[in-house]
Design a protein around this motif. Sequence first.
Motif, mmCIF file in Angstrom:
data_model
loop_
_atom_site.group_PDB
_atom_site.id
_atom_site.type_symbol
_atom_site.label_atom_id
_atom_site.label_comp_id
_atom_site.label_asym_id
_atom_site.label_seq_id
_atom_site.Cartn_x
_atom_site.Cartn_y
_atom_site.Cartn_z
ATOM 1 N N ALA A 33 1.237 -1.376 -0.304
ATOM 2 C CA ALA A 33 0.022 -0.210 0.055
ATOM 3 C C ALA A 33 0.795 1.192 -0.382
ATOM 4 O O ALA A 33 2.189 1.291 0.082
ATOM 5 C CB ALA A 33 -1.295 0.107 1.260
ATOM 6 N N LEU A 34 0.759 2.155 -0.817
ATOM 7 C CA LEU A 34 0.484 3.819 -0.822
ATOM 8 C C LEU A 34 0.412 4.588 0.129
ATOM 9 O O LEU A 34 -0.514 4.567 0.126
ATOM 10 C CB LEU A 34 1.772 4.622 -1.899
ATOM 11 C CG LEU A 34 2.529 3.209 -2.632
ATOM 12 C CD1 LEU A 34 2.652 2.142 -2.939
ATOM 13 C CD2 LEU A 34 3.530 4.254 -3.488
ATOM 14 N N ALA A 35 1.033 5.606 1.171
ATOM 15 C CA ALA A 35 0.657 6.556 1.360
ATOM 16 C C ALA A 35 1.374 7.853 1.185
ATOM 17 O O ALA A 35 2.506 8.218 1.038
ATOM 18 C CB ALA A 35 0.441 5.844 2.974
ATOM 19 N N TRP A 36 0.543 9.021 2.101
ATOM 20 C CA TRP A 36 0.745 10.399 2.063
ATOM 21 C C TRP A 36 0.615 10.613 3.567
ATOM 22 O O TRP A 36 -0.633 10.387 4.528
ATOM 23 C CB TRP A 36 0.109 11.009 1.490
ATOM 24 C CG TRP A 36 0.493 11.009 -0.309
ATOM 25 C CD1 TRP A 36 -0.215 10.129 -0.910
ATOM 26 C CD2 TRP A 36 1.252 11.638 -0.645
ATOM 27 N NE1 TRP A 36 0.618 11.009 -2.265
ATOM 28 C CE2 TRP A 36 1.234 11.592 -2.262
ATOM 29 C CE3 TRP A 36 2.701 12.699 -0.125
ATOM 30 C CZ2 TRP A 36 2.234 12.133 -2.900
ATOM 31 C CZ3 TRP A 36 3.082 13.214 -1.085
ATOM 32 C CH2 TRP A 36 3.386 13.102 -2.273
ATOM 33 N N PHE A 37 1.500 11.267 3.908
ATOM 34 C CA PHE A 37 1.404 11.941 5.708
ATOM 35 C C PHE A 37 1.960 13.004 5.419
ATOM 36 O O PHE A 37 2.585 13.948 4.200
ATOM 37 C CB PHE A 37 2.426 10.566 6.875
ATOM 38 C CG PHE A 37 1.687 9.308 7.306
ATOM 39 C CD1 PHE A 37 2.392 8.168 5.942
ATOM 40 C CD2 PHE A 37 1.577 9.704 8.272
ATOM 41 C CE1 PHE A 37 1.572 7.207 6.037
ATOM 42 C CE2 PHE A 37 1.755 8.073 8.457
ATOM 43 C CZ PHE A 37 1.339 6.793 7.693
ATOM 44 N N ARG A 38 1.642 13.862 6.002
ATOM 45 C CA ARG A 38 1.761 14.919 6.644
ATOM 46 C C ARG A 38 2.794 15.228 8.022
ATOM 47 O O ARG A 38 2.472 14.701 8.759
ATOM 48 C CB ARG A 38 1.163 16.233 6.325
ATOM 49 C CG ARG A 38 0.016 16.711 7.201
ATOM 50 C CD ARG A 38 -0.667 17.715 6.879
ATOM 51 N NE ARG A 38 -1.915 17.639 7.885
ATOM 52 C CZ ARG A 38 -3.530 18.627 8.096
ATOM 53 N NH1 ARG A 38 -2.995 19.317 6.264
ATOM 54 N NH2 ARG A 38 -4.430 18.104 8.341
ATOM 55 N N GLN A 39 3.587 16.373 7.996
ATOM 56 C CA GLN A 39 4.968 16.568 9.425
ATOM 57 C C GLN A 39 5.297 17.450 8.849
ATOM 58 O O GLN A 39 5.657 18.175 7.906
ATOM 59 C CB GLN A 39 5.739 15.193 9.778
ATOM 60 C CG GLN A 39 7.113 15.066 8.283
ATOM 61 C CD GLN A 39 7.925 14.083 8.513
ATOM 62 O OE1 GLN A 39 7.313 12.811 8.397
ATOM 63 N NE2 GLN A 39 8.664 14.260 7.978
ATOM 64 N N ASP A 40 5.337 17.893 10.408
ATOM 65 C CA ASP A 40 6.679 19.193 10.459
ATOM 66 C C ASP A 40 6.789 19.270 12.098
ATOM 67 O O ASP A 40 6.585 18.625 12.893
ATOM 68 C CB ASP A 40 5.610 21.037 10.285
ATOM 69 C CG ASP A 40 3.747 20.651 10.953
ATOM 70 O OD1 ASP A 40 4.355 19.950 12.288
ATOM 71 O OD2 ASP A 40 3.614 21.362 10.434
ATOM 72 N N GLU A 41 7.247 20.257 12.401
ATOM 73 C CA GLU A 41 7.607 20.378 13.724
ATOM 74 C C GLU A 41 6.931 21.069 15.331
ATOM 75 O O GLU A 41 7.268 20.406 15.716
ATOM 76 C CB GLU A 41 9.110 21.847 13.931
ATOM 77 C CG GLU A 41 10.458 21.910 12.580
ATOM 78 C CD GLU A 41 11.606 23.387 12.791
ATOM 79 O OE1 GLU A 41 12.056 22.865 12.373
ATOM 80 O OE2 GLU A 41 11.323 23.730 13.528
ATOM 81 N N ASN A 42 6.102 21.479 14.464
ATOM 82 C CA ASN A 42 5.060 21.928 15.740
ATOM 83 C C ASN A 42 3.545 20.276 15.751
ATOM 84 O O ASN A 42 3.138 19.838 16.581
ATOM 85 C CB ASN A 42 3.915 23.072 15.276
ATOM 86 C CG ASN A 42 5.418 24.189 15.089
ATOM 87 O OD1 ASN A 42 5.905 23.750 16.270
ATOM 88 N ND2 ASN A 42 4.885 24.609 14.228
ATOM 89 N N ARG A 43 4.193 19.749 15.105
ATOM 90 C CA ARG A 43 3.133 18.106 14.545
ATOM 91 C C ARG A 43 3.017 16.612 14.489
ATOM 92 O O ARG A 43 4.989 16.282 13.890
ATOM 93 C CB ARG A 43 2.158 18.226 14.457
ATOM 94 C CG ARG A 43 1.195 20.283 13.830
ATOM 95 C CD ARG A 43 -0.041 19.706 13.524
ATOM 96 N NE ARG A 43 0.512 20.164 11.618
ATOM 97 C CZ ARG A 43 -0.287 20.434 10.796
ATOM 98 N NH1 ARG A 43 -1.775 20.270 10.946
ATOM 99 N NH2 ARG A 43 -0.010 20.614 9.492
#
Length: 128
Positions: A33-43
């Motif tokens: 399966a392929l997926a998308w995530f999001r990430q940054d310093e605050n979360r």
Amino acid sequence: QVHLVESGGGLVQTGGSLTLSCKASARSLDRDALAWFRQDENREREFMAAISWVTGAVYVGDSVKGRFTISRDKTNHTVDLHLNRVKPEDTSTYVCAAGIYNPVLYMKGLDANFFDSWGRGTQVTVSS
């Protein structure tokens, strides 16, 4: 291991749309399966959407359900995340991931632990 390269990030106005693309390279993706995530310093890394490469079964995170969708192109080996009606809080680095597809485990919710190949990410900035 799957090699993943994201593209399509950029600046978009609130309420607009943007499509992110992930190019996947591997001997075979038939088990993945392929997926998308999001990430940054605050979360913490946040699940956006996933799709089974073979069946096309789709999973979308609750926080973006109704606005974001995911699709795959088996000919070009790409998985796209379609961002619609974006908000300033959608500003983040969006990262593509791949892992063995396991619909039984997904029933309890998806998170980053199910994926073991990661791209470097593409930045999305939503202006207000």
